[in-house]
Design a protein around this motif. Structure first.
Motif, PDB file in Angstrom:
ATOM      1  N   ASN A  92       0.850  -1.186   0.000  1.00  0.00           N
ATOM      2  CA  ASN A  92       0.000   0.000   0.000  1.00  0.00           C
ATOM      3  C   ASN A  92       0.887   1.237   0.000  1.00  0.00           C
ATOM      4  O   ASN A  92       2.027   1.196   0.460  1.00  0.00           O
ATOM      5  CB  ASN A  92      -0.930   0.002   1.223  1.00  0.00           C
ATOM      6  CG  ASN A  92      -0.181  -0.131   2.542  1.00  0.00           C
ATOM      7  OD1 ASN A  92       0.596  -1.069   2.746  1.00  0.00           O
ATOM      8  ND2 ASN A  92      -0.392   0.806   3.457  1.00  0.00           N
ATOM      9  N   GLU A 164      -1.655   0.646  -6.310  1.00  0.00           N
ATOM     10  CA  GLU A 164      -2.682   1.690  -6.335  1.00  0.00           C
ATOM     11  C   GLU A 164      -2.335   2.759  -7.377  1.00  0.00           C
ATOM     12  O   GLU A 164      -3.203   3.502  -7.819  1.00  0.00           O
ATOM     13  CB  GLU A 164      -2.809   2.333  -4.949  1.00  0.00           C
ATOM     14  CG  GLU A 164      -3.368   1.394  -3.898  1.00  0.00           C
ATOM     15  CD  GLU A 164      -3.122   1.910  -2.488  1.00  0.00           C
ATOM     16  OE1 GLU A 164      -4.096   2.339  -1.847  1.00  0.00           O
ATOM     17  OE2 GLU A 164      -1.953   1.877  -2.036  1.00  0.00           O
ATOM     18  N   ILE A 173      -7.507   1.840   1.138  1.00  0.00           N
ATOM     19  CA  ILE A 173      -6.638   1.264   0.113  1.00  0.00           C
ATOM     20  C   ILE A 173      -7.416   1.206  -1.194  1.00  0.00           C
ATOM     21  O   ILE A 173      -8.469   0.578  -1.271  1.00  0.00           O
ATOM     22  CB  ILE A 173      -6.152  -0.134   0.528  1.00  0.00           C
ATOM     23  CG1 ILE A 173      -5.252   0.000   1.766  1.00  0.00           C
ATOM     24  CG2 ILE A 173      -5.382  -0.806  -0.605  1.00  0.00           C
ATOM     25  CD1 ILE A 173      -4.719  -1.303   2.291  1.00  0.00           C
ATOM     26  N   ARG A 254      -4.453  -7.379  -2.432  1.00  0.00           N
ATOM     27  CA  ARG A 254      -5.159  -6.260  -1.792  1.00  0.00           C
ATOM     28  C   ARG A 254      -5.938  -6.737  -0.568  1.00  0.00           C
ATOM     29  O   ARG A 254      -5.921  -6.101   0.494  1.00  0.00           O
ATOM     30  CB  ARG A 254      -6.091  -5.598  -2.796  1.00  0.00           C
ATOM     31  CG  ARG A 254      -6.859  -4.392  -2.236  1.00  0.00           C
ATOM     32  CD  ARG A 254      -7.632  -3.677  -3.324  1.00  0.00           C
ATOM     33  NE  ARG A 254      -8.332  -2.521  -2.785  1.00  0.00           N
ATOM     34  CZ  ARG A 254      -9.581  -2.557  -2.317  1.00  0.00           C
ATOM     35  NH1 ARG A 254     -10.262  -3.709  -2.323  1.00  0.00           N
ATOM     36  NH2 ARG A 254     -10.153  -1.462  -1.850  1.00  0.00           N
TER      37      ARG A 254
END
Length: 263
Positions: A92, A164, A173, A254
Motif C-alpha cells: 500500500n 494503487e 486502500i 489487496r
C-alpha cells in the motif's frame, strides 16, 4: 479499510522545534558521511561480496534507509519474512517514506512515477537504487517498465510496486491495477503483499500521507518534526503467479493487505 487515526495534523506542537533542533544535525551527518559511504558500496565489486547471505551493496542500502527512518523518529518493527530471490513485493502507498521503510528491510528495485527522479535527495537515491521510472499516461513508457521488470525478475532480483498507482490519504486502500502484475506472471515468480502501518495499529496513516496541496519538500520537512512513532512492515503470505488471471493476483494481494491493516 477503516483505521484508528490520531488527530489529523495538530496546528500547535511546542515540541516540534525541539525535534528539529536535534534531528536536523543527525540528518546532515547522515547525508554528508553516511550517504557517500553507501554510494561507494553500490558497485559491481561489492555486489559480489556477501555478508551473512546478503549482498554488500544491498546491505548498505538497507542500513542507510533504516538509519534514515530512525532519524525521522520511527521505531521499526517487522512481521513475517520477505521472500528471497526473485519476487514482486506489493505494498500500500502512503508517502515517499514507504520506499525507505521497505528498503530498510529488503533491497528491491521500485517502480515509481517519473517525477520522483526530480525530487531532491530521494530521487537521486532512488535512481542509484535501481528504480524503474514510469511516465503516467504514456503507453510506450509502460511497455518499457514492464520489460525491465521482467528482465530483473528473470535475473533473480526483486522488484517493489505500489499497485494503487499513486499515494493515498492513508485512510483507505484503493483498487490495485492488475496490469502491474503481468511481469510476475511472465517471469513465473510470486507476489508478496506487504502492509505498511504507521503509528499504533496504523493510527498515523493520514498524518504520514501527503496533505492537500502538500509537495515532497513540505511533507519531508513536516515528517522530520513529527513525534516518534512505530513503523510496521508486515510481509504477508505470498500469492503464486497465475496464468489464469493477474486480476486474481491483484485482488488477493489487496485483500491480504486490508486484513493486515485491520488487525
Amino acid at each position: 479499510m477503516s483505521v484508528i487515526t490520531e488527530a489529523t495534523r495538530p496546528s500547535r506542537d511546542w515540541r516540534r522545534p525541539l525535534r528539529y533542533l536535534w534531528r536536523f544535525p543527525f540528518l546532515v551527518l547522515h547525508l554528508l558521511v553516511g550517504l557517500p559511504i553507501t554510494l561507494l558500496l553500490i558497485n559491481p565489486i561489492s555486489a559480489r561480496i556477501e555478508v551473512r547471505g546478503e549482498r554488500l551493496d544491498h546491505l548498505a542500502v538497507r542500513l542507510w534507509s533504516g538509519m534514515l527512518m530512525r532519524i525521522f523518529g520511527f521505531r521499526l518493527r517487522r512481521y513475517g519474512t520477505p521472500l528471497p530471490g526473485a519476487v514482486m513485493f506489493v505494498a500500500n502507498h502512503v508517502s515517499w517514506i514507504d520506499i525507505e521503510l521497505m528498503h530498510s528491510q529488503r533491497m528491491m528495485g521500485f517502480v515509481a512515477k517519473a517525477e520522483i527522479a526530480r525530487w531532491p535527495l530521494v530521487g537521486w537515491l532512488a535512481s542509484r537504487g535501481g528504480t524503474i521510472y514510469h511516465h503516467r499516461g504514456n503507453n510506450d513508457s509502460l511497455h518499457g517498465v514492464m520489460h525491465q521488470m521482467v528482465q530483473r525478475l528473470e535475473q533473480g532480483l526483486s522488484v517493489g510496486v505500489f499497485p494503487e498507482g499513486r499515494t493515498t490519504r492513508g485512510d483507505a486502500i484503493a483498487t490495485f491495477h492488475a496490469r502491474i502484475f503481468q511481469p510476475a506472471v511472465l517471469a513465473g515468480v510470486p507476489a508478496q503483499p506487504v502492509a505498511l502501518k504507521y503509528g499504533l495499529r496504523g493510527s498515523a496513516q493520514t498524518i504520514i500521507a501527503f496533505g492537500e496541496r502538500e509537495n515532497f519538500f513540505q511533507n519531508f520537512v513536516r515528517l522530520l518534526g513529527e513525534p516518534g512513532r512505530v513503523a510496521e512492515v508486515h510481509f504477508l503470505e505470498p500469492v503464486a503467479a497465475s496464468e489464469d488471471g493477474r486480476r486474481r493476483m491483484a485482488d488477493t494481494c489487496r485483500e491480504r493487505i486490508i486484513a493486515a491493516m485491520a488487525g
